[in-house]
Design a protein around this motif. Structure first.
Motif, PDB file in Angstrom:
ATOM      1  N   HIS A  62      50.817  65.284  47.775  1.00 12.10           N
ATOM      2  CA  HIS A  62      49.551  64.567  47.610  1.00 12.10           C
ATOM      3  C   HIS A  62      48.746  64.474  48.900  1.00 12.10           C
ATOM      4  O   HIS A  62      47.797  63.688  48.979  1.00 12.10           O
ATOM      5  CB  HIS A  62      49.765  63.171  47.020  1.00 12.10           C
ATOM      6  N   ILE A  63      49.136  65.238  49.929  1.00 14.06           N
ATOM      7  CA  ILE A  63      48.413  65.216  51.200  1.00 14.06           C
ATOM      8  C   ILE A  63      47.937  66.632  51.528  1.00 14.06           C
ATOM      9  O   ILE A  63      48.747  67.525  51.744  1.00 14.06           O
ATOM     10  CB  ILE A  63      49.285  64.700  52.356  1.00 14.06           C
ATOM     11  N   ASP A  64      46.625  66.813  51.526  1.00 15.30           N
ATOM     12  CA  ASP A  64      46.026  68.042  52.017  1.00 15.30           C
ATOM     13  C   ASP A  64      45.643  67.809  53.467  1.00 15.30           C
ATOM     14  O   ASP A  64      45.292  66.687  53.853  1.00 15.30           O
ATOM     15  CB  ASP A  64      44.774  68.414  51.213  1.00 15.30           C
ATOM     16  N   THR A  65      45.692  68.849  54.280  1.00 12.63           N
ATOM     17  CA  THR A  65      45.344  68.707  55.686  1.00 12.63           C
ATOM     18  C   THR A  65      44.212  69.655  56.043  1.00 12.63           C
ATOM     19  O   THR A  65      44.024  70.691  55.407  1.00 12.63           O
ATOM     20  CB  THR A  65      46.556  68.997  56.599  1.00 12.63           C
ATOM     21  N   ALA A  66      43.453  69.265  57.073  1.00  8.61           N
ATOM     22  CA  ALA A  66      42.373  70.113  57.580  1.00  8.61           C
ATOM     23  C   ALA A  66      42.308  69.953  59.091  1.00  8.61           C
ATOM     24  O   ALA A  66      42.240  68.823  59.595  1.00  8.61           O
ATOM     25  CB  ALA A  66      41.037  69.729  56.950  1.00  8.61           C
ATOM     26  N   CYS A  67      42.353  71.067  59.788  1.00  7.95           N
ATOM     27  CA  CYS A  67      42.265  71.067  61.247  1.00  7.95           C
ATOM     28  C   CYS A  67      40.787  71.182  61.610  1.00  7.95           C
ATOM     29  O   CYS A  67      40.190  72.252  61.459  1.00  7.95           O
ATOM     30  CB  CYS A  67      43.072  72.221  61.829  1.00  7.95           C
ATOM     31  N   ILE A  68      40.199  70.067  62.028  1.00  9.36           N
ATOM     32  CA  ILE A  68      38.763  70.012  62.319  1.00  9.36           C
ATOM     33  C   ILE A  68      38.559  69.275  63.637  1.00  9.36           C
ATOM     34  O   ILE A  68      39.104  68.183  63.834  1.00  9.36           O
ATOM     35  CB  ILE A  68      37.991  69.279  61.199  1.00  9.36           C
ATOM     36  N   ASP A  69      37.762  69.860  64.499  1.00  8.70           N
ATOM     37  CA  ASP A  69      37.327  69.174  65.719  1.00  8.70           C
ATOM     38  C   ASP A  69      36.056  68.419  65.354  1.00  8.70           C
ATOM     39  O   ASP A  69      34.990  69.016  65.193  1.00  8.70           O
ATOM     40  CB  ASP A  69      37.074  70.178  66.839  1.00  8.70           C
ATOM     41  N   LEU A  70      36.178  67.121  65.187  1.00 11.03           N
ATOM     42  CA  LEU A  70      35.071  66.296  64.714  1.00 11.03           C
ATOM     43  C   LEU A  70      33.971  66.099  65.743  1.00 11.03           C
ATOM     44  O   LEU A  70      32.896  65.622  65.416  1.00 11.03           O
ATOM     45  CB  LEU A  70      35.607  64.934  64.276  1.00 11.03           C
ATOM     46  N   GLU A  71      34.242  66.443  66.977  1.00  5.77           N
ATOM     47  CA  GLU A  71      33.291  66.186  68.047  1.00  5.77           C
ATOM     48  C   GLU A  71      32.515  67.423  68.474  1.00  5.77           C
ATOM     49  O   GLU A  71      31.621  67.333  69.308  1.00  5.77           O
ATOM     50  CB  GLU A  71      34.026  65.565  69.232  1.00  5.77           C
ATOM     51  N   ASN A  72      32.842  68.573  67.916  1.00  2.96           N
ATOM     52  CA  ASN A  72      32.156  69.816  68.258  1.00  2.96           C
ATOM     53  C   ASN A  72      31.838  70.586  66.989  1.00  2.96           C
ATOM     54  O   ASN A  72      32.633  70.624  66.059  1.00  2.96           O
ATOM     55  CB  ASN A  72      33.031  70.689  69.169  1.00  2.96           C
ATOM     56  N   GLY A  73      30.686  71.207  66.947  1.00  2.00           N
ATOM     57  CA  GLY A  73      30.310  71.998  65.787  1.00  2.00           C
ATOM     58  C   GLY A  73      29.846  71.122  64.636  1.00  2.00           C
ATOM     59  O   GLY A  73      29.519  69.952  64.804  1.00  2.00           O
ATOM     60  N   ASP A  74      29.855  71.689  63.443  1.00  3.49           N
ATOM     61  CA  ASP A  74      29.365  70.959  62.273  1.00  3.49           C
ATOM     62  C   ASP A  74      30.498  70.497  61.359  1.00  3.49           C
ATOM     63  O   ASP A  74      30.274  70.170  60.199  1.00  3.49           O
ATOM     64  CB  ASP A  74      28.355  71.801  61.505  1.00  3.49           C
ATOM     65  N   GLY A  75      31.728  70.448  61.869  1.00  7.65           N
ATOM     66  CA  GLY A  75      32.874  70.033  61.070  1.00  7.65           C
ATOM     67  C   GLY A  75      32.734  68.644  60.477  1.00  7.65           C
ATOM     68  O   GLY A  75      33.057  68.417  59.313  1.00  7.65           O
ATOM     69  N   ALA A  76      32.220  67.697  61.264  1.00 13.68           N
ATOM     70  CA  ALA A  76      32.069  66.330  60.773  1.00 13.68           C
ATOM     71  C   ALA A  76      31.056  66.261  59.642  1.00 13.68           C
ATOM     72  O   ALA A  76      31.280  65.585  58.633  1.00 13.68           O
ATOM     73  CB  ALA A  76      31.664  65.399  61.913  1.00 13.68           C
ATOM     74  N   ALA A  77      29.947  66.964  59.784  1.00  7.06           N
ATOM     75  CA  ALA A  77      28.913  66.943  58.745  1.00  7.06           C
ATOM     76  C   ALA A  77      29.430  67.541  57.438  1.00  7.06           C
ATOM     77  O   ALA A  77      29.102  67.055  56.357  1.00  7.06           O
ATOM     78  CB  ALA A  77      27.672  67.685  59.225  1.00  7.06           C
ATOM     79  N   GLN A  78      30.237  68.592  57.525  1.00  6.80           N
ATOM     80  CA  GLN A  78      30.793  69.202  56.324  1.00  6.80           C
ATOM     81  C   GLN A  78      31.837  68.296  55.675  1.00  6.80           C
ATOM     82  O   GLN A  78      31.940  68.231  54.453  1.00  6.80           O
ATOM     83  CB  GLN A  78      31.402  70.557  56.650  1.00  6.80           C
ATOM     84  N   LEU A  79      32.605  67.600  56.488  1.00  6.21           N
ATOM     85  CA  LEU A  79      33.654  66.727  55.988  1.00  6.21           C
ATOM     86  C   LEU A  79      33.107  65.439  55.380  1.00  6.21           C
ATOM     87  O   LEU A  79      33.500  65.033  54.291  1.00  6.21           O
ATOM     88  CB  LEU A  79      34.624  66.381  57.128  1.00  6.21           C
ATOM     89  N   LEU A  80      32.201  64.805  56.090  1.00  6.50           N
ATOM     90  CA  LEU A  80      31.733  63.465  55.726  1.00  6.50           C
ATOM     91  C   LEU A  80      30.475  63.535  54.872  1.00  6.50           C
ATOM     92  O   LEU A  80      29.409  63.064  55.245  1.00  6.50           O
ATOM     93  CB  LEU A  80      31.513  62.635  56.992  1.00  6.50           C
ATOM     94  N   GLN A  81      30.636  64.072  53.673  1.00  6.60           N
ATOM     95  CA  GLN A  81      29.533  64.179  52.718  1.00  6.60           C
ATOM     96  C   GLN A  81      29.348  62.842  52.003  1.00  6.60           C
ATOM     97  O   GLN A  81      30.311  62.119  51.755  1.00  6.60           O
ATOM     98  CB  GLN A  81      29.825  65.278  51.715  1.00  6.60           C
ATOM     99  N   ALA A  82      28.123  62.535  51.656  1.00  8.32           N
ATOM    100  CA  ALA A  82      27.790  61.266  51.005  1.00  8.32           C
ATOM    101  C   ALA A  82      28.600  61.078  49.730  1.00  8.32           C
ATOM    102  O   ALA A  82      28.728  61.997  48.912  1.00  8.32           O
ATOM    103  CB  ALA A  82      26.298  61.216  50.702  1.00  8.32           C
ATOM    104  N   GLY A  83      29.176  59.882  49.581  1.00 13.11           N
ATOM    105  CA  GLY A  83      29.878  59.510  48.365  1.00 13.11           C
ATOM    106  C   GLY A  83      31.140  60.283  48.066  1.00 13.11           C
ATOM    107  O   GLY A  83      31.523  60.410  46.914  1.00 13.11           O
ATOM    108  N   ARG A  84      31.839  60.776  49.060  1.00 10.61           N
ATOM    109  CA  ARG A  84      33.009  61.638  48.827  1.00 10.61           C
ATOM    110  C   ARG A  84      34.334  60.879  48.741  1.00 10.61           C
ATOM    111  O   ARG A  84      35.228  61.281  47.999  1.00 10.61           O
ATOM    112  CB  ARG A  84      33.088  62.666  49.948  1.00 10.61           C
TER     113      ARG A  84
END
Length: 189
Positions: A62-84
């Protein structure tokens, strides 16, 4: 950096039952202590960290993982979509530009549980840089700006698990149709 303890935070444990059914984000998950707690409670969990070794320790049922650098690039914007997300857990991590995105990415009725270091922590160890320490009331101010309902907030010295200055927040994203009675019930839990 992996967490010093594999035990879930008492703050997260206290409020985890308030998270409604749905996908939960464990942001900067470290070794996955909170991802496992929420998966064991029946939530599907997305555990995100920039360190592949942390994610390897986190993966499980029940745990999916994603390796994302939240402070560089657009990873945070793709991850943190409205109402997700039905819930978001953040501990021992601060990147201020993410705060408004975290609140916006909650579903109506979704819960944000946040706990990290605050100004004055340098007296007890790292982090000590102001870039990684919340100013007095900063987390609360971000929640009020996002117009969420604050269930609980703490700001100050905490002796456990190690001496530190910390801020802690639990907030619910309300929808305009949420009846006042439901809001009162959430405060009584």
């Amino acid at each position: 950096m992996l967490h010093q303890t594999d035990a879930p935070s008492a703050w997260v444990q206290r409020f985890a039952t308030r998270i409604p059914s749905g996908l939960v984000l464990d942001l900067a998950c470290g070794s996955g202590r909170h991802a496992r707690l929420l998966a064991d409670a029946g939530h599907p969990v997305l555990a995100v960290d920039r360190m592949a070794e942390a994610l390897a320790a986190t993966a499980g049922p029940h745990i999916d993982t994603a390796c994302i650098d939240l402070e560089n690039g657009d990873g945070a914007a793709q991850l943190l979509q409205a109402g997700r997300f039905a819930g978001i857990i953040v501990t021992n991590y601060l990147h201020r530009p993410l705060l408004p995105l975290l609140f916006a990415s909650l579903v109506d009725g979704g819960v944000l549980i946040y706990e990290t270091f605050a100004q004055g922590n340098g007296a007890f160890g790292k982090p000590s840089s102001p870039a990684f320490l919340l100013q007095p009331g900063e987390l609360l101010a971000a929640a009020l700006a996002a117009q969420v309902h604050v269930l609980a907030f703490e700001d100050g010295y905490h002796a456990f698990p190690t001496p530190a200055m910390r801020q802690k927040l639990c907030a619910i994203k309300l929808c305009s149709e949420m009846p006042a009675e439901l809001l009162r019930l959430s405060e009584d839990r």
